[in-house]
Scaffold this active site. Structure first.
Site, PDB file in Angstrom:
ATOM      1  N   HIS A  43      32.086  37.445  41.063  1.00 12.11           N
ATOM      2  CA  HIS A  43      32.953  38.695  41.356  1.00 12.11           C
ATOM      3  C   HIS A  43      31.968  39.774  42.023  1.00 12.11           C
ATOM      4  O   HIS A  43      32.004  39.947  43.212  1.00 12.11           O
ATOM      5  CB  HIS A  43      33.389  39.150  40.040  1.00 12.11           C
ATOM      6  CG  HIS A  43      34.413  40.360  40.588  1.00 12.11           C
ATOM      7  ND1 HIS A  43      35.029  41.291  39.308  1.00 12.11           N
ATOM      8  CD2 HIS A  43      35.374  40.724  41.639  1.00 12.11           C
ATOM      9  CE1 HIS A  43      35.952  42.281  40.176  1.00 12.11           C
ATOM     10  NE2 HIS A  43      35.880  42.026  41.162  1.00 12.11           N
ATOM     11  N   HIS A  98      32.043  42.359  46.050  1.00 10.79           N
ATOM     12  CA  HIS A  98      31.932  43.557  46.249  1.00 10.79           C
ATOM     13  C   HIS A  98      30.736  44.183  46.950  1.00 10.79           C
ATOM     14  O   HIS A  98      30.414  44.838  47.898  1.00 10.79           O
ATOM     15  CB  HIS A  98      31.886  44.449  44.782  1.00 10.79           C
ATOM     16  CG  HIS A  98      33.236  44.290  44.233  1.00 10.79           C
ATOM     17  ND1 HIS A  98      34.028  45.376  44.283  1.00 10.79           N
ATOM     18  CD2 HIS A  98      34.033  43.399  43.459  1.00 10.79           C
ATOM     19  CE1 HIS A  98      35.255  45.293  43.801  1.00 10.79           C
ATOM     20  NE2 HIS A  98      35.125  44.023  43.162  1.00 10.79           N
ATOM     21  N   HIS A 147      37.858  36.910  46.542  1.00 10.04           N
ATOM     22  CA  HIS A 147      37.982  38.077  45.730  1.00 10.04           C
ATOM     23  C   HIS A 147      39.261  37.954  44.760  1.00 10.04           C
ATOM     24  O   HIS A 147      39.169  38.151  43.465  1.00 10.04           O
ATOM     25  CB  HIS A 147      37.909  39.237  46.320  1.00 10.04           C
ATOM     26  CG  HIS A 147      38.037  40.706  45.453  1.00 10.04           C
ATOM     27  ND1 HIS A 147      39.272  41.102  45.089  1.00 10.04           N
ATOM     28  CD2 HIS A 147      37.176  40.881  44.622  1.00 10.04           C
ATOM     29  CE1 HIS A 147      38.988  42.241  44.378  1.00 10.04           C
ATOM     30  NE2 HIS A 147      37.597  42.136  43.839  1.00 10.04           N
ATOM     31  N   ASN A 154      39.383  37.837  40.620  1.00  8.91           N
ATOM     32  CA  ASN A 154      39.749  39.391  40.184  1.00  8.91           C
ATOM     33  C   ASN A 154      40.752  39.432  39.497  1.00  8.91           C
ATOM     34  O   ASN A 154      41.020  40.065  38.490  1.00  8.91           O
ATOM     35  CB  ASN A 154      39.746  40.297  41.544  1.00  8.91           C
ATOM     36  CG  ASN A 154      39.864  41.665  40.986  1.00  8.91           C
ATOM     37  OD1 ASN A 154      38.822  42.306  40.567  1.00  8.91           O
ATOM     38  ND2 ASN A 154      40.976  42.199  40.889  1.00  8.91           N
ATOM     39  N   ILE A 161      39.516  46.540  44.585  1.00  6.52           N
ATOM     40  CA  ILE A 161      39.875  47.153  43.320  1.00  6.52           C
ATOM     41  C   ILE A 161      38.885  46.202  42.490  1.00  6.52           C
ATOM     42  O   ILE A 161      38.554  45.090  42.981  1.00  6.52           O
ATOM     43  CB  ILE A 161      41.014  46.675  42.683  1.00  6.52           C
ATOM     44  CG1 ILE A 161      41.236  47.167  41.284  1.00  6.52           C
ATOM     45  CG2 ILE A 161      41.565  45.253  42.814  1.00  6.52           C
ATOM     46  CD1 ILE A 161      40.738  48.658  41.087  1.00  6.52           C
TER      47      ILE A 161
END
Ligand SMILES: [Fe+2]
Length: 1095
Positions: free
Chosen positions: A744, A749, A939, A943, A1095
């Site tokens: 993740h 990110h 993602h 996520n 997010i």
């Protein structure tokens, strides 16, 4: 809207206040040459007027007489005829998706550049247009705003008439500036789209940017995309100048940032430390021991004495971020990204204080005034004297987190026990009465956990949240209009008065009056309608976050979590489907202690050697492995730090970091020979004590090996079944750490951020690739900033709730250094490297993540091929000659992700898949598809399933608090000797997360798994794209994505797809794999693929 006055000087911007927005001579950005201006003559017509352009716009404007200005107004307001002499009156509009507040939509000036004639209009003030219209209404809940889309049903719009020289045919750019107030205060506006309408054509200028009075003139180009070499000559200087503004000078790169700055540069992760003892964390990046991608430079300077520790932002301020990277108003107002920094710390403070959990220090994150408020409220609201339970009582107690609202969600919550029904008399004690629920904070009389706060406490936090998430620019630009509780309280009072007036008659949508002079700053800036939205929306209640619906892993299938078939299914279709590999070598080859005798009974007549040899020879693999031995990397350092903490009188972390491996077997249906299930057959675990002489085993183990827990040895007896299930739980916890830190945070990110920084700096907004890719970076820098502030920082949620504790991000860095390559992130490559596909690239088994993901990958690739062919029609040579594209790619490698190659950890070829520039269209497509896949499909897959899989501690505990028992040791005896049923469950739960860690994880993953109301998913248009052929390509992509959704639905409905559907017969309902279905409504939906990591 008004902002606090800034001390900016014009020279700090390449478009400073006095930097008149004229074409340069090509002799440098500031080397202006003479150009010709149309000016309004005293006879009311435009005449050519020559001037030397090293004078400023203000000076030119001053030369326009009052009479001339009146004539302009005359033409604008009364221009019933379309053209008068040399003047043609166009229609124009500016649309913003930001709220109508204060001076929004006023004191804006525009200049139009005609692409054909190479001339520009005089500055025209929009203040003469019709007043801005507020657009806040029912539709706003689904509106998208800011950042990526021109379509929005919230915000404001302003329209008017625009006198332009009659020979203007093709406006190629519009220059815009926002003027400071008469008092000299700074001011900002969000410009969404500018539209110019001539008699026969509409020109769109997709701006999507905040314009500050600090910026001087800003350029916004008409939506047509141009490669650098194809740029209309009249726009080339502006294209260059805009890039230079974003790049800053070399000196700008390290200067402290002021709110309105737009300079993008790189910095290491040197902002993870916190104040106080034990709060230091080494910087990640630019260190061979700690390689990492870069983040955006904030330049707050180093802490004296600790050069790799950036100074924290001033109290009450968020770290700087360019306005254009910040959440839109809708996103910020949502219970979503900003809640990480607002709601969670506040809520956890309440919970921790009320629960007397002294080790939680969330309160310290709050501004002093708020902390005082919180403490006062705590004393008034909570009167618990007893500390909370340190452990869950049993499994039923874990389930009591969910379905407090039993009427609607409780039907599926029949108790789940460690043993399946029918285990018989051996299950002595099963279902025996256990201790009645002890009174404890956050427990109801019926034994359910209920963390929802008292209404007074909730109201205080709700107001704090509302003030904290008022959106882009408002807070960071002003250093916080909500500096403390008193401000919030004042604003609330002011709002109450306004709300009463609203209730008396005026509809909310009609409230557009500017704030009253002298009104409190917060309410003044927000406007009553907006404040009302923030505080009155029931979804903005902190108690909504602290209510936990039944995770889907339990919903309708409460017994599924413990089935071995479900354990294997989740490796293929769970929250972390990217770790599994095909086993093509014997375990001893990589240091494992797993041997044939551990697994022989599970292999349906085959042998370990035979299956490994067949897979190595290219046959379908039947053995699969998840290897998390990397987690042992910091055992030594962790022990040393724990010892140092003890000596210093601090309590060391109680978490235990295991390392481990899990071996799976792809079981066949005995009758049909078809694949039936993937089941774990051996789990190998180690922790720092495992390799010591006192480990309870017969001989010390080498550092690469652990204790092997073999399924066939343990499941036969109800006594030892708990050991097998505990081994699975401990390994799943490791999987959960690697999921969060690597799959993740690392892979999406952290690695995405430099691609955007380089794109902003090197590729113009006119560039077709920028238009294609910008949606894939929407909000990424903002959510990453929030993560560094509240999630991955020292003392943040990850450290508090994952076993790696303070080493979490160092582990992330270690795995990045060891394993990350950009080339390996492309899904087909990733699957091939993990051995999960055959020679044609087809998954060997029912692997929903791979099967659906390859569909997304194919849609992205087809789209990019079509799109790239449009703009690089000349072929590969056009790619090679694209200077902006090549500068971007080079900078990503040299500045954004430099460590792996610079420190010799890998070669350029290994990391990037090829060396040097992007040489072919196909390479470009592959690079872009890889980025887009990571930001979207990858993602989404890791996520948006977090809540529904990891919300259940039994299914995935982020924390392990005790070492895995070894045969013969006291802990092993404690577990196997306990009476079956709740007593043994109680022992089991002492290994996993405690209730107060669990509630933090639950609230956090509930936030992280939720789609915002202004989400931008792959089934929606990319509004940066304007060219008709490119829009057609985008529509084709959307059609493909929508078709894929229906294909996935069909797959999910097919019972032969066992990894989506089947489980051990009779144990559970199916759980379809929906994580790669593109569309989603807002909320925690376990589906939906946004374009970007937001997010
Ligand atoms: Fe995320």
């Amino acid at each position: 809207m008004l902002l606090k006055s800034s001390t900016h000087s014009a020279k700090e911007h390449s478009l400073g206040r006095k930097g008149f927005p004229l074409r340069s001579s090509g002799l440098g950005a500031r080397g202006y040459k003479a150009v010709t201006f149309p000016q309004l003559s005293s006879r009311g017509i435009l005449q050519q007027r020559s001037c030397f352009t090293n004078s400023s716009t203000e000076e030119v404007a001053e030369e326009t007489t009052a009479v001339e200005k009146r004539k302009v107004v005359d033409v604008i307001m009364n221009g019933a005829h379309h053209a008068r002499g040399d003047v043609a009156v166009w229609k124009a509009s500016i649309e913003s998706s930001a709220p109508l507040l204060g001076d929004t939509g006023t004191r804006l000036e525009i200049v139009v550049i005609d692409q054909d004639t190479d001339r520009r209009s005089p500055p025209i003030s929009v203040d003469d247009w019709r007043a801005p219209v507020l657009e806040i209404g029912p539709g706003s809940s689904t509106a998208r705003s800011g950042g990526s889309s021109g379509s929005s049903s919230s915000g404001w719009k302003r329209e008017g008439r625009l006198p332009l020289p009659a020979d203007f045919r093709t406006p190629g750019a519009v220059l815009v500036r926002k003027l400071a107030t008469a008092e000299g205060d700074s001011s900002v506006d969000f410009i969404g789209t500018i539209k110019l309408v001539s008699a026969n054509k509409v020109f769109h200028f997709p701006a999507q940017s905040w314009v500050s009075s600090e910026h001087g003139w800003r350029v916004f180009f008409e939506g047509t995309a141009y490669l650098p070499a194809h740029t209309p000559p009249s726009l080339r200087d502006e294209r260059q100048r805009e890039l230079q503004a974003l790049q800053g000078t070399p000196a700008d790169r390290t200067q402290p940032r002021r709110p309105a700055d737009r300079i993008y540069w790189y910095q290491t992760y040197d902002d993870l430390s916190s104040a106080g003892e034990g709060g230091y964390r080494p910087a990640l990046g630019a260190d061979v021991r700690r390689p990492y991608p870069r983040r955006i430079a904030t330049n707050r300077g180093a802490t004296p004495g600790t050069p790799d520790r950036e100074l924290p932002p001033p109290k009450g301020e968020k770290p700087w971020l360019p306005y254009d990277e910040q959440f839109s108003f809708d996103k910020a107002a949502d219970f979503n990204g900003d809640t990480l920094t607002a709601a969670l710390p506040a809520a956890f403070s309440f919970i921790a204080e009320a629960g007397d959990q002294r080790h939680l220090t969330w309160l310290n994150l709050l501004p002093t005034a708020v902390r005082g408020l919180v403490n006062n409220l705590l004393r008034a609201v909570f009167k618990y004297a007893e500390p909370p339970a340190a452990n869950f009582d049993n499994f039923e107690d874990v389930l009591a987190f969910f379905g407090v609202d039993a009427d609607s969600r409780g039907s599926s919550m029949s108790p789940t026990h460690l043993y399946p029904a029918g285990a018989g008399a051996a299950m002595k004690g099963f279902g025996a009465a256990h201790d009645p629920h002890k009174p404890a904070p956050f427990k109801t009389a019926s034994g359910a956990w209920d963390f929802r706060l008292d209404s007074t406490a909730a109201a205080a936090i709700n107001n704090q949240i509302a003030a904290d998430r008022v959106g882009p620019v408002y807070d960071s630009a002003t250093g916080g209009p909500h500096a403390g509780a008193s401000n919030t309280a004042t604003a609330t009072t002011a709002f109450a008065a306004t709300a009463a007036a609203t209730a008396a008659g005026a509809p909310a949508a009609a409230i557009s009056a500017p704030p009253q002079p002298g009104a409190p700053s917060l309410i003044g800036r927000l406007g009553s309608a907006v404040w009302q939205r923030l505080t009155n929306d029931p979804s903005h209640d902190i108690n909504d976050l602290l209510y936990f619906p039944v995770p889907r892993v339990l919903d309708g299938r409460p017994d599924a979590w413990y089935a071995d078939e479900e354990y294997g299914r989740q490796a293929l279709a769970g929250f972390h489907p990217t770790a599994i590999t095909a086993l093509k070598q014997l375990p001893e080859a990589f240091g494992s202690a797993i041997r044939p005798h551990h697994v022989q009974a599970e292999l349906q007549g085959s042998t370990l050697e035979q299956l490994v040899a067949e897979a190595a020879a290219g046959a379908k693999p039947r053995l699969y492995l998840i290897d998390h031995w990397d987690l042992s990397a910091y055992w030594q350092e962790a022990e040393e730090e724990a010892e140092a903490a003890r000596k210093a009188g601090r309590k060391p972390s109680s978490a235990v970091q295991h390392a481990g491996r899990c071996l799976f077997y792809l079981r066949k249906d005995e009758a049909t020979g078809e694949d039936a299930a993937l089941v774990p057959i051996a789990i190998e675990l180690a922790h720092p004590g495992t390799h010591k002489a006192s480990n309870g085993t017969t001989a010390p183990l080498p550092p690469t090996a652990g204790l092997v827990y073999a399924r066939s040895d343990l499941v036969a007896s109800p006594k030892t079944l708990a050991v097998w299930r505990l081994a699975k739980a401990v390994f799943r916890s490791l999987d959960s750490s690697i999921h969060q830190l690597v799959a993740h945070f690392n892979r999406t990110h952290a690695t995405m951020e430099p691609f955007l920084i380089a794109m902003r700096r090197q590729m113009s907004v006119m560039h077709p690739i920028t238009k294609l890719m910008l949606p894939h970076f929407r909000y990424t820098l903002n959510i990453n900033r929030n993560a560094r502030a509240s999630l991955i920082n020292a003392g943040g949620i990850i450290e508090k709730t994952f076993s790696a504790g303070p080493f979490a991000m160092r582990l992330a860095s270690a795995v990045y250094g060891k394993s990350w390559t950009f080339a390996g992130q492309a899904l087909p490559v990733d699957l091939r490297e993990r051995g999960m596909v055959d020679a044609e690239g087809r998954p060997w088994l029912d692997y929903p993540f791979a099967i659906d993901g390859l569909g997304t990958w194919a849609a992205l690739t087809a789209y990019f091929e079509e799109y790239v062919a449009l703009y690089y029609a000349a072929g590969d040579a056009a790619v090679v000659e694209d200077a902006e594209l090549q500068a971007w790619w080079n900078e990503v490698k040299i500045e954004g992700h430099p460590d792996l190659v610079a420190f010799g950890l890998k070669t350029e070829q290994q990391v990037w898949g090829f060396t040097g520039p992007i040489a072919r269209r196909s390479d470009l497509v592959h690079v872009l598809a890889t980025i887009a896949w990571l930001a979207s499909g990858h993602h989404a897959a890791v996520n948006f399933g977090q809540y529904d899989f990891t919300g259940l501690v039994l299914n995935a505990s982020s924390l392990v608090r005790r070492p895995m028992p070894a045969p013969g040791d006291a802990a092993y005896q404690e577990l196997t000797g306990a009476a079956l049923g709740p007593p043994q469950e109680k022992v089991f739960m002492t290994y996993l997360a405690d209730p107060f860690s669990a509630v933090q994880v639950l609230a956090t993953v509930k936030l992280l798994s939720a789609h915002a109301r202004d989400e931008h998913t792959l089934d929606e248009a990319n509004d940066f794209i304007v060219d008709p052929a490119a829009r057609a390509a985008n529509r084709n992509f959307i059609a493909a994505v929508k078709h894929l959704e229906s294909v996935i639905e069909t797959r999910n409905a097919d019972p032969t797809n066992w990894a989506r559907y089947g489980l051990a017969a009779g144990t559970a309902a199916p759980l379809p794999y929906t994580l790669l279905m593109a569309s989603s409504p807002p909320g925690v939906t376990m589906r939906g693929v946004p374009y970007s990591v937001s997010i």
